[in-house]
Design a protein around this motif. Structure first.
Motif, short mmCIF file in Angstrom:
data_model
loop_
_atom_site.label_atom_id
_atom_site.label_comp_id
_atom_site.label_asym_id
_atom_site.label_seq_id
_atom_site.Cartn_x
_atom_site.Cartn_y
_atom_site.Cartn_z
N ALA A 38 -0.77 -9.00 10.01
CA ALA A 38 -0.21 -8.94 8.65
C ALA A 38 -1.19 -8.31 7.67
CB ALA A 38 0.19 -10.34 8.19
N ARG A 39 -2.49 -8.38 7.98
CA ARG A 39 -3.55 -7.78 7.15
C ARG A 39 -3.81 -6.32 7.48
NH1 ARG A 39 -6.41 -12.21 8.66
NH2 ARG A 39 -6.15 -13.77 7.05
N ALA A 40 -3.38 -5.89 8.65
CA ALA A 40 -3.75 -4.57 9.16
C ALA A 40 -3.05 -3.44 8.40
CB ALA A 40 -3.42 -4.48 10.65
N ARG A 41 -3.84 -2.42 8.09
CA ARG A 41 -3.29 -1.17 7.55
C ARG A 41 -2.91 -0.30 8.74
NH1 ARG A 41 -7.52 1.57 3.80
NH2 ARG A 41 -5.98 3.22 4.04
N SER A 42 -1.66 0.09 8.81
CA SER A 42 -1.22 0.90 9.95
C SER A 42 -0.91 2.34 9.52
CB SER A 42 0.00 0.27 10.61
OG SER A 42 1.07 0.20 9.69
N GLY A 50 1.58 -8.32 5.17
CA GLY A 50 1.33 -9.53 4.39
C GLY A 50 1.27 -9.23 2.90
N GLY A 51 0.68 -8.09 2.56
CA GLY A 51 0.60 -7.68 1.17
C GLY A 51 1.97 -7.40 0.57
N LEU A 52 2.87 -6.84 1.37
CA LEU A 52 4.22 -6.59 0.87
C LEU A 52 4.98 -7.89 0.61
CD1 LEU A 52 5.11 -3.46 2.99
CD2 LEU A 52 5.08 -3.58 0.49
N VAL A 53 4.82 -8.87 1.50
CA VAL A 53 5.45 -10.18 1.26
C VAL A 53 4.86 -10.80 0.00
CG1 VAL A 53 5.77 -12.52 2.19
CG2 VAL A 53 6.01 -10.54 3.70
N THR A 88 -5.57 -10.26 1.79
CA THR A 88 -7.02 -10.34 1.94
C THR A 88 -7.41 -11.29 3.07
OG1 THR A 88 -7.22 -12.09 0.31
CG2 THR A 88 -7.34 -9.82 -0.51
N GLU A 89 -8.68 -11.28 3.43
CA GLU A 89 -9.19 -12.09 4.54
C GLU A 89 -8.97 -13.59 4.34
OE1 GLU A 89 -10.42 -11.27 7.59
OE2 GLU A 89 -9.82 -9.23 7.07
N ASP A 90 -8.98 -14.05 3.10
CA ASP A 90 -8.84 -15.48 2.85
C ASP A 90 -7.38 -15.91 2.64
OD1 ASP A 90 -8.80 -14.09 0.43
OD2 ASP A 90 -9.53 -15.81 -0.70
N GLU A 91 -6.44 -15.01 2.84
CA GLU A 91 -5.01 -15.31 2.68
C GLU A 91 -4.33 -15.38 4.04
OE1 GLU A 91 -4.46 -13.06 -1.62
OE2 GLU A 91 -3.92 -12.00 0.21
N THR A 92 -3.21 -16.12 4.08
CA THR A 92 -2.45 -16.22 5.33
C THR A 92 -1.02 -15.75 5.10
OG1 THR A 92 -1.66 -18.48 4.95
CG2 THR A 92 -3.82 -18.23 6.06
#
Length: 180
Positions: A38-42, A50-53, A88-92
């Protein structure tokens, strides 16, 4: 007066169903992902699933603040979250999904409780806003939220396909057959 309420009640139901239907797409798109995925830029974009959600939850909340009159009258560049489209790394992902569902619930409640969908609301001024104040109806705001969800659902589908080849349609089919 009775005619208005008869006409408005089905409209409100259509609005909540439209929001729910639009929301299925990004939710299915992220089904089965790990936080790392979810963190990965593809793509070359900063967008992550995850950022879009996260962004869609924030978008619904910010437009609801316009409807309920609690939005700041002006939002500058410094007020915007530079990580608004990234996880970000600290988000789920689970936390962002919870926030998305809470925002959607609040959105539906606002639609049901709004006494006048044609009530005028003044939009906050953003750095990209025209010089004159923008005034929309609550109905226009609701339709704009649907457009935002649909717009970013397309982004999510592209990001997911680039990540692991899965598509939203494939994810929806899995869910319909009792999978994830």
């Amino acid at each position: 007066m009775f005619r208005t309420s008869v006409r408005t009640a089905p409209t409100r139901g259509r609005y909540t169903r439209t929001r729910a239907t639009a929301a299925w797409c990004p939710l299915h798109t992220v089904a089965g992902l790990t936080d790392e995925q979810a963190r990965a830029r593809s793509t070359v974009s900063e967008l992550t699933l995850g950022g879009l959600v996260k962004h869609l939850a924030a978008t619904q909340r910010s437009w609801l603040s316009v409807i309920d009159g609690t939005a700041a009258p002006e939002v500058g560049w410094a007020d915007l979250d530079p990580d608004g489209n990234r996880m970000t790394e600290d988000e789920t992902l689970d936390a962002h999904l919870d926030a998305f569902h809470a925002a959607a619930e609040a959105f539906d409640r606002a639609v049901r409780e709004e006494p006048d969908l044609d009530r005028a609301v003044t939009l906050p001024r953003y750095p990209w806003s025209p010089p004159q104040p923008l005034v929309w109806t609550v109905r226009h705001v609701l339709l704009h939220v649907f457009r935002e969800i649909a717009h970013h659902s397309g982004h999510a589908d592209i990001v997911r396909e680039a990540l692991d080849g899965a598509s939203t349609t494939e994810q929806m089919a899995k869910a319909a057959m009792g999978g994830e």
